[in-house]
Motif scaffolding. Structure first.
Motif, PDB file in Angstrom:
ATOM      1  N   TYR A 104     -11.734   0.381 -16.616  1.00  0.00           N
ATOM      2  CA  TYR A 104     -11.790   1.801 -16.283  1.00  0.00           C
ATOM      3  C   TYR A 104     -11.493   1.953 -14.799  1.00  0.00           C
ATOM      4  N   PRO A 105     -10.875   3.065 -14.361  1.00  0.00           N
ATOM      5  CA  PRO A 105     -10.609   3.244 -12.929  1.00  0.00           C
ATOM      6  C   PRO A 105     -11.884   3.078 -12.117  1.00  0.00           C
ATOM      7  N   ALA A 106     -11.816   2.280 -11.056  1.00  0.00           N
ATOM      8  CA  ALA A 106     -13.013   1.905 -10.298  1.00  0.00           C
ATOM      9  C   ALA A 106     -12.837   2.220  -8.815  1.00  0.00           C
ATOM     10  N   LYS A 107     -13.914   2.689  -8.203  1.00  0.00           N
ATOM     11  CA  LYS A 107     -13.893   3.046  -6.784  1.00  0.00           C
ATOM     12  C   LYS A 107     -14.191   1.842  -5.884  1.00  0.00           C
ATOM     13  N   GLU A 108     -15.093   0.981  -6.325  1.00  0.00           N
ATOM     14  CA  GLU A 108     -15.516  -0.153  -5.498  1.00  0.00           C
ATOM     15  C   GLU A 108     -15.745  -1.380  -6.374  1.00  0.00           C
ATOM     16  N   LEU A 109     -15.250  -2.533  -5.903  1.00  0.00           N
ATOM     17  CA  LEU A 109     -15.364  -3.792  -6.638  1.00  0.00           C
ATOM     18  C   LEU A 109     -16.228  -4.764  -5.849  1.00  0.00           C
ATOM     19  N   TRP A 110     -17.105  -5.476  -6.576  1.00  0.00           N
ATOM     20  CA  TRP A 110     -17.975  -6.473  -5.956  1.00  0.00           C
ATOM     21  C   TRP A 110     -18.006  -7.725  -6.812  1.00  0.00           C
ATOM     22  N   MET A 111     -17.955  -8.888  -6.172  1.00  0.00           N
ATOM     23  CA  MET A 111     -18.251 -10.145  -6.849  1.00  0.00           C
ATOM     24  C   MET A 111     -19.108 -11.014  -5.920  1.00  0.00           C
ATOM     25  N   GLU A 112     -20.017 -11.735  -6.540  1.00  0.00           N
ATOM     26  CA  GLU A 112     -20.936 -12.586  -5.790  1.00  0.00           C
ATOM     27  C   GLU A 112     -21.187 -13.852  -6.599  1.00  0.00           C
ATOM     28  N   VAL A 113     -21.179 -15.007  -5.920  1.00  0.00           N
ATOM     29  CA  VAL A 113     -21.476 -16.284  -6.560  1.00  0.00           C
ATOM     30  C   VAL A 113     -22.541 -16.991  -5.732  1.00  0.00           C
ATOM     31  N   ILE A 114     -23.596 -17.464  -6.396  1.00  0.00           N
ATOM     32  CA  ILE A 114     -24.689 -18.166  -5.731  1.00  0.00           C
ATOM     33  C   ILE A 114     -24.732 -19.606  -6.242  1.00  0.00           C
ATOM     34  N   PHE A 115     -24.796 -20.553  -5.308  1.00  0.00           N
ATOM     35  CA  PHE A 115     -24.737 -21.977  -5.625  1.00  0.00           C
ATOM     36  C   PHE A 115     -26.093 -22.642  -5.397  1.00  0.00           C
ATOM     37  N   PRO A 116     -26.365 -23.758  -6.076  1.00  0.00           N
ATOM     38  CA  PRO A 116     -27.593 -24.518  -5.802  1.00  0.00           C
ATOM     39  C   PRO A 116     -27.512 -25.184  -4.432  1.00  0.00           C
ATOM     40  N   ASP A 117     -28.660 -25.374  -3.791  1.00  0.00           N
ATOM     41  CA  ASP A 117     -28.686 -25.967  -2.451  1.00  0.00           C
ATOM     42  C   ASP A 117     -28.030 -27.335  -2.412  1.00  0.00           C
ATOM     43  N   GLU A 118     -28.196 -28.095  -3.496  1.00  0.00           N
ATOM     44  CA  GLU A 118     -27.688 -29.470  -3.497  1.00  0.00           C
ATOM     45  C   GLU A 118     -26.182 -29.558  -3.732  1.00  0.00           C
ATOM     46  N   ARG A 119     -25.512 -28.426  -4.031  1.00  0.00           N
ATOM     47  CA  ARG A 119     -24.066 -28.454  -4.197  1.00  0.00           C
ATOM     48  C   ARG A 119     -23.464 -27.140  -3.704  1.00  0.00           C
ATOM     49  N   PRO A 120     -23.288 -27.033  -2.399  1.00  0.00           N
ATOM     50  CA  PRO A 120     -22.774 -25.780  -1.836  1.00  0.00           C
ATOM     51  C   PRO A 120     -21.266 -25.625  -2.061  1.00  0.00           C
ATOM     52  N   CYS A 121     -20.795 -24.433  -1.773  1.00  0.00           N
ATOM     53  CA  CYS A 121     -19.365 -24.122  -1.847  1.00  0.00           C
ATOM     54  C   CYS A 121     -18.645 -24.701  -0.629  1.00  0.00           C
ATOM     55  N   LEU A 122     -17.449 -25.264  -0.840  1.00  0.00           N
ATOM     56  CA  LEU A 122     -16.664 -25.811   0.257  1.00  0.00           C
ATOM     57  C   LEU A 122     -15.678 -24.784   0.809  1.00  0.00           C
ATOM     58  N   GLU A 123     -14.973 -24.101  -0.086  1.00  0.00           N
ATOM     59  CA  GLU A 123     -14.042 -23.054   0.318  1.00  0.00           C
ATOM     60  C   GLU A 123     -13.794 -22.131  -0.858  1.00  0.00           C
ATOM     61  N   ALA A 124     -13.238 -20.947  -0.560  1.00  0.00           N
ATOM     62  CA  ALA A 124     -13.017 -19.955  -1.623  1.00  0.00           C
ATOM     63  C   ALA A 124     -11.826 -19.068  -1.278  1.00  0.00           C
ATOM     64  N   GLU A 125     -11.131 -18.616  -2.306  1.00  0.00           N
ATOM     65  CA  GLU A 125     -10.013 -17.699  -2.191  1.00  0.00           C
ATOM     66  C   GLU A 125     -10.196 -16.573  -3.207  1.00  0.00           C
ATOM     67  N   ALA A 126      -9.455 -15.476  -3.003  1.00  0.00           N
ATOM     68  CA  ALA A 126      -9.492 -14.361  -3.956  1.00  0.00           C
ATOM     69  C   ALA A 126      -8.060 -13.956  -4.298  1.00  0.00           C
ATOM     70  N   TYR A 127      -7.871 -13.504  -5.549  1.00  0.00           N
ATOM     71  CA  TYR A 127      -6.533 -13.172  -6.033  1.00  0.00           C
ATOM     72  C   TYR A 127      -6.572 -11.890  -6.860  1.00  0.00           C
ATOM     73  N   ARG A 128      -5.454 -11.172  -6.850  1.00  0.00           N
ATOM     74  CA  ARG A 128      -5.242 -10.042  -7.759  1.00  0.00           C
ATOM     75  C   ARG A 128      -4.178 -10.443  -8.759  1.00  0.00           C
ATOM     76  N   ILE A 129      -4.464 -10.228 -10.034  1.00  0.00           N
ATOM     77  CA  ILE A 129      -3.578 -10.679 -11.102  1.00  0.00           C
ATOM     78  C   ILE A 129      -3.159  -9.497 -11.955  1.00  0.00           C
ATOM     79  N   THR A 130      -1.852  -9.388 -12.196  1.00  0.00           N
ATOM     80  CA  THR A 130      -1.336  -8.424 -13.159  1.00  0.00           C
ATOM     81  C   THR A 130      -0.208  -9.094 -13.924  1.00  0.00           C
ATOM     82  N   GLY A 131      -0.370  -9.204 -15.237  1.00  0.00           N
ATOM     83  CA  GLY A 131       0.605  -9.935 -16.030  1.00  0.00           C
ATOM     84  C   GLY A 131       0.659 -11.384 -15.589  1.00  0.00           C
ATOM     85  N   SER A 132       1.852 -11.853 -15.245  1.00  0.00           N
ATOM     86  CA  SER A 132       2.020 -13.231 -14.773  1.00  0.00           C
ATOM     87  C   SER A 132       2.027 -13.329 -13.250  1.00  0.00           C
ATOM     88  N   ASP A 133       1.868 -12.197 -12.579  1.00  0.00           N
ATOM     89  CA  ASP A 133       1.909 -12.174 -11.115  1.00  0.00           C
ATOM     90  C   ASP A 133       0.514 -12.370 -10.536  1.00  0.00           C
TER      91      ASP A 133
END
Length: 231
Positions: free
Chosen positions: A163-192
């Motif tokens: 549905y048409p959206a005004k604001e987008l949020w995503m959040e990921v929480i990791f355990p202390d013993e295995r933190p995140c090293l790096e992260a990227e974000a992408y927009r996908i439409t079809g094969s693009d």
């Protein structure tokens, strides 16, 4: 519509021909009134038939991973919705999928009314206790567990715009013993697939936060937004 608004509109309609006669001939006034009526009917048709059932004030997804093997996680989907029509009594969460096993669906309106599968995706219907009021926002939340779903060194989570959206949020929480090293974000439409604004990583690397907001207009339906991380 409130009674005072209806009375105000009636008053304008009654007084409009007399006002127009000060500047136009009788035939011109009739033509203008016909044009106004047609425009109003056309606008009403668009509102009732082409406007989506909901607009989303906010579209939020949270993933909590509880152990370093990624064997247990919880996903929370929270939508601040605005009904665009009268008589709506259900909201449907679509495109729910995982490489692992999904179970334990819960909502802030009790157990889901219906859980179905469609082309590998879960489709979960939430039934409200009574019909929603048109244009009155409310919050609907769905949560579920994922078992054995995040076992790889590189993993993803995504948000699909149904549905048409005004604001987008995503959040990921990791355990202390295995933190995140790096992260990227992408927009996908079809094969693009296009890289977009990077997620924010907390100083201790146990949390990713990402959001986009439209000051004017809405994020269009059909797009998918994805976070990819290495841990």
């Amino acid at each position: 519509m409130k009674i005072e608004n209806i009375l105000a509109i009636i008053g304008v309609i009654i007084g409009l021909p007399s006002f127009l006669l000060l500047f136009c001939s009788g035939q011109q006034v009739i033509a203008l009134l016909v044009l106004i009526i047609i425009s109003f009917l056309f606008y009403y048709y668009l509102q009732e038939n082409l406007t989506p059932s909901f607009h989303l004030i906010s579209h939020y997804k949270k993933v909590e991973i509880f152990d370093k093997s990624g064997s247990k996680a919880k996903v929370t989907l929270r939508r601040r919705i605005r009904p665009n029509h009268r008589g709506l009594q259900e909201y449907i969460f679509r495109y729910i999928r995982s490489d692992g096993r999904i179970e334990n669906f819960q909502s802030n309106f009790g157990p889901p009314h219906k859980i179905a599968r469609d082309a590998g995706n879960y489709v979960v219907t939430i039934r409200f206790p009574k019909e929603l009021k048109k244009k009155k926002p409310l919050e609907v939340t769905l949560s579920y567990d994922i078992l054995e779903g995040y076992s790889q060194n590189i993993e993803t989570t995504s948000l699909f715009i149904d549905y048409p959206a005004k604001e987008l949020w995503m959040e990921v929480i990791f355990p202390d013993e295995r933190p995140c090293l790096e992260a990227e974000a992408y927009r996908i439409t079809g094969s693009d697939e296009k890289e977009i604004k990077k997620p924010e990583i907390s100083p201790d690397h146990t949390e990713i936060k990402w959001n986009l907001k439209k000051n004017f207009g809405f994020f269009a339906r059909g797009y998918m937004y994805k976070i990819e991380w290495e841990w």
